[in-house]
Design an enzyme around this catalytic site. Structure first.
Site, PDB file in Angstrom:
ATOM      1  N   HIS A  59      -7.975 -14.071   4.864  1.00  0.00           N
ATOM      2  CA  HIS A  59      -8.288 -15.480   4.612  1.00  0.00           C
ATOM      3  C   HIS A  59      -9.595 -15.523   3.807  1.00  0.00           C
ATOM      4  O   HIS A  59     -10.418 -14.612   3.894  1.00  0.00           O
ATOM      5  CB  HIS A  59      -8.577 -16.242   5.900  1.00  0.00           C
ATOM      6  CG  HIS A  59      -7.528 -16.161   6.961  1.00  0.00           C
ATOM      7  ND1 HIS A  59      -6.287 -16.718   6.827  1.00  0.00           N
ATOM      8  CD2 HIS A  59      -7.556 -15.632   8.209  1.00  0.00           C
ATOM      9  CE1 HIS A  59      -5.589 -16.532   7.947  1.00  0.00           C
ATOM     10  NE2 HIS A  59      -6.342 -15.870   8.796  1.00  0.00           N
ATOM     11  N   SER A 107      -9.482 -17.762  17.415  1.00  0.00           N
ATOM     12  CA  SER A 107      -8.657 -17.241  16.321  1.00  0.00           C
ATOM     13  C   SER A 107      -9.512 -16.521  15.277  1.00  0.00           C
ATOM     14  O   SER A 107     -10.742 -16.590  15.296  1.00  0.00           O
ATOM     15  CB  SER A 107      -7.908 -18.395  15.649  1.00  0.00           C
ATOM     16  OG  SER A 107      -8.833 -19.117  14.838  1.00  0.00           O
ATOM     17  N   CYS A 108      -8.832 -15.869  14.347  1.00  0.00           N
ATOM     18  CA  CYS A 108      -9.524 -15.123  13.281  1.00  0.00           C
ATOM     19  C   CYS A 108     -10.393 -16.062  12.445  1.00  0.00           C
ATOM     20  O   CYS A 108     -11.574 -15.763  12.179  1.00  0.00           O
ATOM     21  CB  CYS A 108      -8.495 -14.413  12.411  1.00  0.00           C
ATOM     22  SG  CYS A 108      -7.064 -15.420  11.983  1.00  0.00           S
ATOM     23  N   ASN A 109      -9.848 -17.200  12.038  1.00  0.00           N
ATOM     24  CA  ASN A 109     -10.637 -18.138  11.216  1.00  0.00           C
ATOM     25  C   ASN A 109     -11.820 -18.682  11.996  1.00  0.00           C
ATOM     26  O   ASN A 109     -12.941 -18.768  11.474  1.00  0.00           O
ATOM     27  CB  ASN A 109      -9.747 -19.300  10.744  1.00  0.00           C
ATOM     28  CG  ASN A 109      -8.867 -18.894   9.586  1.00  0.00           C
ATOM     29  OD1 ASN A 109      -9.358 -18.429   8.561  1.00  0.00           O
ATOM     30  ND2 ASN A 109      -7.561 -19.049   9.726  1.00  0.00           N
ATOM     31  N   GLN A 133      -7.735 -10.955   9.025  1.00  0.00           N
ATOM     32  CA  GLN A 133      -7.176 -11.624  10.208  1.00  0.00           C
ATOM     33  C   GLN A 133      -6.638 -10.650  11.239  1.00  0.00           C
ATOM     34  O   GLN A 133      -6.657 -10.941  12.436  1.00  0.00           O
ATOM     35  CB  GLN A 133      -6.069 -12.604   9.784  1.00  0.00           C
ATOM     36  CG  GLN A 133      -4.726 -12.001   9.387  1.00  0.00           C
ATOM     37  CD  GLN A 133      -4.693 -11.437   7.974  1.00  0.00           C
ATOM     38  OE1 GLN A 133      -5.651 -11.594   7.227  1.00  0.00           O
ATOM     39  NE2 GLN A 133      -3.596 -10.789   7.609  1.00  0.00           N
TER      40      GLN A 133
HETATM   41  P1  NAD Z   1       2.485 -10.454  17.266  1.00  0.00           P
HETATM   42  O1  NAD Z   1       3.736 -11.238  17.198  1.00  0.00           O
HETATM   43  O2  NAD Z   1       2.173  -9.490  16.184  1.00  0.00           O
HETATM   44  O3  NAD Z   1       2.447  -9.631  18.644  1.00  0.00           O
HETATM   45  C1  NAD Z   1       2.792 -10.189  19.858  1.00  0.00           C
HETATM   46  C2  NAD Z   1       3.546  -9.147  20.682  1.00  0.00           C
HETATM   47  O4  NAD Z   1       3.822  -9.671  21.987  1.00  0.00           O
HETATM   48  C3  NAD Z   1       4.878  -8.757  20.062  1.00  0.00           C
HETATM   49  O5  NAD Z   1       4.971  -7.342  20.077  1.00  0.00           O
HETATM   50  C4  NAD Z   1       5.916  -9.404  20.986  1.00  0.00           C
HETATM   51  O6  NAD Z   1       7.118  -8.649  21.070  1.00  0.00           O
HETATM   52  C5  NAD Z   1       5.182  -9.369  22.316  1.00  0.00           C
HETATM   53  N1  NAD Z   1       5.687 -10.336  23.291  1.00  0.00           N
HETATM   54  C6  NAD Z   1       6.427 -11.464  23.058  1.00  0.00           C
HETATM   55  N2  NAD Z   1       6.711 -12.063  24.230  1.00  0.00           N
HETATM   56  C7  NAD Z   1       6.146 -11.321  25.214  1.00  0.00           C
HETATM   57  C8  NAD Z   1       6.111 -11.405  26.625  1.00  0.00           C
HETATM   58  N3  NAD Z   1       6.718 -12.415  27.275  1.00  0.00           N
HETATM   59  N4  NAD Z   1       5.448 -10.457  27.323  1.00  0.00           N
HETATM   60  C9  NAD Z   1       4.822  -9.429  26.697  1.00  0.00           C
HETATM   61  N5  NAD Z   1       4.837  -9.271  25.348  1.00  0.00           N
HETATM   62  C10 NAD Z   1       5.481 -10.212  24.622  1.00  0.00           C
HETATM   63  O7  NAD Z   1       1.331 -11.507  17.474  1.00  0.00           O
HETATM   64  P2  NAD Z   1      -0.207 -11.312  17.079  1.00  0.00           P
HETATM   65  O8  NAD Z   1      -0.372 -11.631  15.641  1.00  0.00           O
HETATM   66  O9  NAD Z   1      -0.685 -10.000  17.603  1.00  0.00           O
HETATM   67  O10 NAD Z   1      -0.848 -12.528  17.874  1.00  0.00           O
HETATM   68  C11 NAD Z   1      -1.161 -12.437  19.255  1.00  0.00           C
HETATM   69  C12 NAD Z   1      -2.198 -13.505  19.576  1.00  0.00           C
HETATM   70  O11 NAD Z   1      -3.358 -13.254  18.784  1.00  0.00           O
HETATM   71  C13 NAD Z   1      -1.777 -14.951  19.266  1.00  0.00           C
HETATM   72  O12 NAD Z   1      -2.398 -15.806  20.193  1.00  0.00           O
HETATM   73  C14 NAD Z   1      -2.366 -15.178  17.889  1.00  0.00           C
HETATM   74  O13 NAD Z   1      -2.587 -16.543  17.608  1.00  0.00           O
HETATM   75  C15 NAD Z   1      -3.675 -14.418  18.007  1.00  0.00           C
HETATM   76  N6  NAD Z   1      -4.252 -13.968  16.731  1.00  0.00           N
HETATM   77  C16 NAD Z   1      -3.475 -13.464  15.740  1.00  0.00           C
HETATM   78  C17 NAD Z   1      -4.059 -13.067  14.542  1.00  0.00           C
HETATM   79  C18 NAD Z   1      -3.248 -12.547  13.401  1.00  0.00           C
HETATM   80  O14 NAD Z   1      -3.624 -12.772  12.260  1.00  0.00           O
HETATM   81  N7  NAD Z   1      -2.162 -11.854  13.619  1.00  0.00           N
HETATM   82  C19 NAD Z   1      -5.442 -13.153  14.375  1.00  0.00           C
HETATM   83  C20 NAD Z   1      -6.221 -13.616  15.439  1.00  0.00           C
HETATM   84  C21 NAD Z   1      -5.604 -14.032  16.617  1.00  0.00           C
END
Ligand code: NAD
Length: 339
Positions: free
Chosen positions: A222, A141-143, A303
């Site tokens: 963060h 994760s980001c953190n 993040q």
């Molecule tokens: P998000 O919700 O912005 O994007 C996820 C995308 O996946 C959305 O467009 C959604 O419509 C799509 N999706 C949903 N179900 C799906 C499926 N079955 N098949 C294909 N696509 C599908 O999420 P995010 O913030 O980009 O997070 C994605 C991952 O990255 C998670 O594991 C999250 O914990 C991690 N993450 C997020 C951040 C953050 O701050 N946003 C930082 C680091 C890591």
């Protein structure tokens, strides 16, 4: 060796950034992106030249209704790729793993998935070699990425006995309207440790890391308040030099006006960074203090972007196309214009 064929499953906050970063690599090509439904980003995907695939038969119908052209189903895309970067929401990646497994494509998951799902958790400057030629890995994760980068450098330089850190978390990403809080500080959770310490231990397993976290009504970044006890003596100057050796830690000065997360994001915009992103972890050099063998510092994590360069390095690691982590970090940084 031809270009690495990479696809991005899930085109949200992380996925769209990873796709643009892959496009900038001379050794990679965006073979396609997977979406669940038609929205404004389909037009942008077309303009960027990314072939678009539907996540399922139901999504295919929604694309048809919206008159958006798709190349096929996600599984058709996975079969054409060397690596899937899975950027789906927390828990969905685990559901896709059997699909990747049966097709025989390598996959990189994100921090929302559990360490147990994969063969290695990954932070490029700390444990690149652990991911070499693996089938399934996880960019943490980001953190966890931000903490691992700085603690990893302290450990390499001085040895770390233990770490205590407080994480002041953003409540939501800027585009998220359904998350909060909007007027409260929320212990997350109201006990120790928060999940971040154990997660850092998936990268630095020999270290004792205890964290606590509070969620705040902000969307930009963060902030971490870190206390690390070292195994050897170090001055403030030594710690500054240690962080300066990293290619993913950016030292900033509050005294020069970079005195808040708002100022840092404005700085990233002024740097001309795409989307105003700052994938480096920003450490306030003014905050670095040493008392005995304890080091104190504060750092900020963007993040939305910190894990993007890690995903690019992860593609090179799992394919074994670059065996030396430092070389991949350099290639990625140059392509993204970092530090
Ligand atoms: P998000 O919700 O912005 O994007 C996820 C995308 O996946 C959305 O467009 C959604 O419509 C799509 N999706 C949903 N179900 C799906 C499926 N079955 N098949 C294909 N696509 C599908 O999420 P995010 O913030 O980009 O997070 C994605 C991952 O990255 C998670 O594991 C999250 O914990 C991690 N993450 C997020 C951040 C953050 O701050 N946003 C930082 C680091 C890591």
């Amino acid at each position: 060796m031809g270009k690495l064929r990479v696809c991005i499953n899930g085109y949200g906050t992380i996925g769209k950034r990873v796709a643009d970063a892959v496009k900038l690599q001379e050794d990679m090509v965006v073979e396609g992106v997977v979406k669940t439904r038609a929205d404004y980003s389909c037009e942008l995907i077309r303009e960027r030249g990314y072939p678009l695939y539907a996540a399922s038969k139901e999504s295919l119908e929604s694309f048809k209704k919206a008159n958006v052209k798709v190349e096929g189903l996600a599984e058709d895309l996975f079969k054409k790729c060397d690596v899937v970067v899975d950027c789906t929401p927390e828990g969905i990646g685990a559901k896709y793993k059997p699909v990747y497994d049966s097709i025989g494509v390598k996959a990189i998951f994100q921090g929302g998935e559990k360490h147990e799902l994969v063969e290695a958790s990954f932070v490029a400057e700390v444990n690149y070699e652990k991911a070499l030629n693996k089938r399934f890995i996880r960019v943490v994760s980001c953190n966890t990425t931000g903490l691992s980068r700085t603690i990893g450098y302290l450990d390499k330089s001085f040895g770390v006995r233990k770490v205590r850190a407080t994480i002041i978390r953003r409540g939501a990403d800027p585009s998220e309207t359904k998350k909060g809080p909007i007027n409260a500080l929320v212990p997350n959770p109201a006990k120790f440790p928060s999940h971040h310490g154990p997660d850092v231990q998936t990268i630095l397993p020999h270290l004792e890391v205890v964290t606590g976290a509070v969620v705040t009504p902000t969307t930009l970044m963060h902030v971490h308040v870190v206390n690390a006890e070292l195994k050897s003596d170090a001055s403030v100057e030594d710690v500054v030099k240690c962080f300066s050796r990293s290619k993913r830690i950016r030292l900033i000065d509050a005294a020069k006006g970079l005195d808040s997360t708002a100022a840092i994001i404005e700085y990233a915009r002024d740097l001309g960074r795409k989307r105003g992103d700052l994938p480096e972890v920003a450490v306030w050099s003014d905050s670095i203090s040493v008392i005995g063998r304890e080091v104190f510092y504060m750092q900020a994590v963007h993040q939305e972007s910190i894990v993007v360069p890690e995903n690019i390095d992860a593609v090179r690691a799992v394919t074994g196309s670059v065996v030396e982590g430092g070389k991949s970090v350099m290639l990625t940084n140059q392509s993204l214009g970092l530090i």
